[in-house]
Design an enzyme around this catalytic site. Structure first.
Site, PDB file in Angstrom:
ATOM      1  CB  SER A 253      -0.750   0.382   1.199  1.00  0.00           C
ATOM      2  OG  SER A 253      -0.275   0.503   2.599  1.00  0.00           O
ATOM      3  CE  LYS A 254      -3.183   6.238  -1.152  1.00  0.00           C
ATOM      4  NZ  LYS A 254      -4.048   6.847  -2.312  1.00  0.00           N
ATOM      5  NE  ARG A 255      -2.269   6.513   3.231  1.00  0.00           N
ATOM      6  CZ  ARG A 255      -3.414   7.111   3.627  1.00  0.00           C
ATOM      7  NH1 ARG A 255      -4.061   6.674   5.109  1.00  0.00           N
ATOM      8  NH2 ARG A 255      -4.810   7.804   3.486  1.00  0.00           N
TER       9      ARG A 255
END
Length: 502
Positions: A253-255
């Site tokens: 995920s981009k987090r």
């Protein structure tokens, strides 16, 4: 044997994800290794989130990786159109077929009724999926709703008992109880299909022989197989690839990791290195070579060699692979790659006006703007904190800037200035303090060219990742605290937007 035909079907709802390139790569290799066709189809039925800008970015990013398609929205083909928003009448016709055969029904439930049913099922300890109440409506009740022009969706019927048997050649036999399968909406009240109906109809009409997709789609397969049965069609062979994962085994995920293909391009990763790395996520060449090119993977490809272990998206490994590919280049080719990357009139032309009045000598150019070319910047985390502010408050502010930037794929300097003012106001910080934290996070130094211009030139992907690195340097929040902060911020932001509008 009929022709091998596979597809990649991204949704244009955000910047192109490396997961799209990963799945596209294995579809491409499977098709090309057997003389088949590789299609690209745009699944843009989500009208609120789909954007032609994102579609263009997806096509651009996949072309950059070296993957090409035989049929698609830009190159045409015998089974077009290849953009789902241009095929809505086809889906409506097929939804009507299911209604007439008794395999689907009209659902007139309002959002309030659906929520009430969900809460009742939750309290009773049952699945919170739709309870199927409208599947039992009498013809008279249906006719009454239709006379009143009541809005409706079309849902598929699901057997009340039994199990769906799934035969995945990579995973063997998988059984899913029909009691866990929702009465899926097939056609929304706006007349647009959901993914499930459009996906099955398109795969059949485009003569897709094999579907290779991520394992997150396994729970949806019973719905798709039911639809094939209801229509009387043969289903394609379906393979489910292992998901790309973060170091903690969570879904990529981009987090936690940069996920945009364009981020890696702008970072200076070679396209052949990214493809090599993505191939290593679930495949090894028979000879065991870790460094290879797309053509070698196609030549050796055997789908049964795919590994189902959870592949870790390791940035250090990607950097190592990239270095090996750089080392294999001829000096003239490397020079060309550098010039195409950032040492070109377009990129340098944007930098020159920012630097012209700041550098005493030509030799000072790089020292003033070296951060524009770095993969990462270094600094002491304490430098991020403005005077009279605290570490936790600085971290929370950076979260809020990150969330605002995620809404703007290609921010201009004016976009960045506006969102910084907004976040500063809502966070109770001056714009000077906001830009101080951002300047260290983005540039790694307290003296740099104008901050908003720098961020526009660097681009949203690189800026967001540097902000994320700064957050990680300041002790990031756990999941629950992060969700609480985000919820409170969006509530405050909603009020801010109302005030701005008035």
């Amino acid at each position: 044997m009929s022709e091998i035909r596979v597809r990649i079907a991204p949704s244009p709802t955000g910047t192109p994800h490396v997961g799209t390139a990963y799945i596209a790569l294995f579809n491409y290799c499977f098709a090309k290794s057997q003389g088949g066709k590789f299609l690209l189809r745009i699944e843009d039925t989500d009208q609120t989130r789909s954007d032609r800008l994102f579609e263009d970015m997806i096509l651009q990013a996949l072309r950059w990786t070296g993957l090409t398609w035989d049929e698609g929205p830009d190159v045409g083909g015998p089974y077009g159109p290849y953009r789902q928003s241009e095929r809505t009448e086809i889906y409506r016709e097929h939804a009507q077929i299911l209604l007439e055969k008794g395999h689907a029904y009209k659902c007139f439930c309002t959002p309030e009724q659906l929520e009430e049913a969900r809460q009742a099922q939750f309290k009773a300890g049952f699945s919170t999926g739709y309870d199927g109440r409208c599947s039992h409506l009498t013809p008279e009740t249906i006719a009454q709703h239709e006379r009143e022009n009541a809005p409706f969706t079309i849902r598929m019927k699901v057997p009340e008992s039994g199990k769906c048997e799934i035969h995945d050649p990579l995973r063997g036999l998988i059984e899913i109880d029909y009691k866990t399968v929702d009465h899926q909406i097939l056609l929304k009240s706006d007349g647009f299909p959901t993914y499930h109906l459009a996906n099955v109809v398109d795969d059949h009409l485009m003569k897709i022989s094999h579907v290779i997709r991520g394992e997150e789609w396994l729970p949806s397969l019973p719905k798709h197989l039911l639809l094939y049965t209801y229509f009387g069609w043969n289903a394609p062979v379906v393979y489910h690839m292992p998901l790309l994962r973060n170091a903690d085994q969570s879904k990529l995920s981009k987090r936690k990791n940069p996920t945009s293909i364009l981020y890696y391009r702008d970072l200076g990763i070679l396209p052949e290195a990214l493809i090599n790395f993505l191939g290593l996520m679930a495949y090894t060449l028979p000879e065991g070579d870790e460094i290879f090119f797309l053509e070698q993977m196609v030549k050796s490809f055997d789908i049964q060699r795919i590994s189902l272990g959870g592949p870790i998206f390791d940035l250090q490994k990607l950097t190592w692979v990239n270095q090996k590919h750089i080392a294999n280049l001829q000096p003239a080719d490397l020079l060309g790659r550098l010039m195409a990357w950032k040492f070109n009139p377009d990129f340098m032309g944007k930098m020159i006006p920012l630097m012209q009045n700041r550098m005493p000598k030509l030799g000072d150019f790089m020292s003033f703007c070296d951060f524009m070319f770095y993969s990462e910047v270094s600094y002491d985390p304490s430098q991020l904190i403005p005077k009279k502010q605290e570490s936790d408050s600085t971290r929370d502010l950076l979260y809020k800037v990150l969330w605002e930037m995620e809404k703007v794929p290609f921010p201009t300097r004016d976009d960045i200035e506006a969102l910084c003012k907004k976040v500063g106001t809502l966070h109770g910080w001056s714009l000077r303090d906001v830009t101080h934290a951002l300047r260290i996070a983005i540039c790694g130094k307290s003296v740099a060219p104008p901050q908003f211009d720098v961020m526009e030139i660097l681009g949203g992907d690189l800026c967001r990742n540097r902000i994320l690195q700064a957050i990680n340097a300041l002790n990031p929040l756990g999941k629950k605290k992060l969700e609480s902060l985000q919820e409170a911020y969006w509530q405050a932001a909603s009020s801010y937007q109302v005030e701005e509008a008035t």
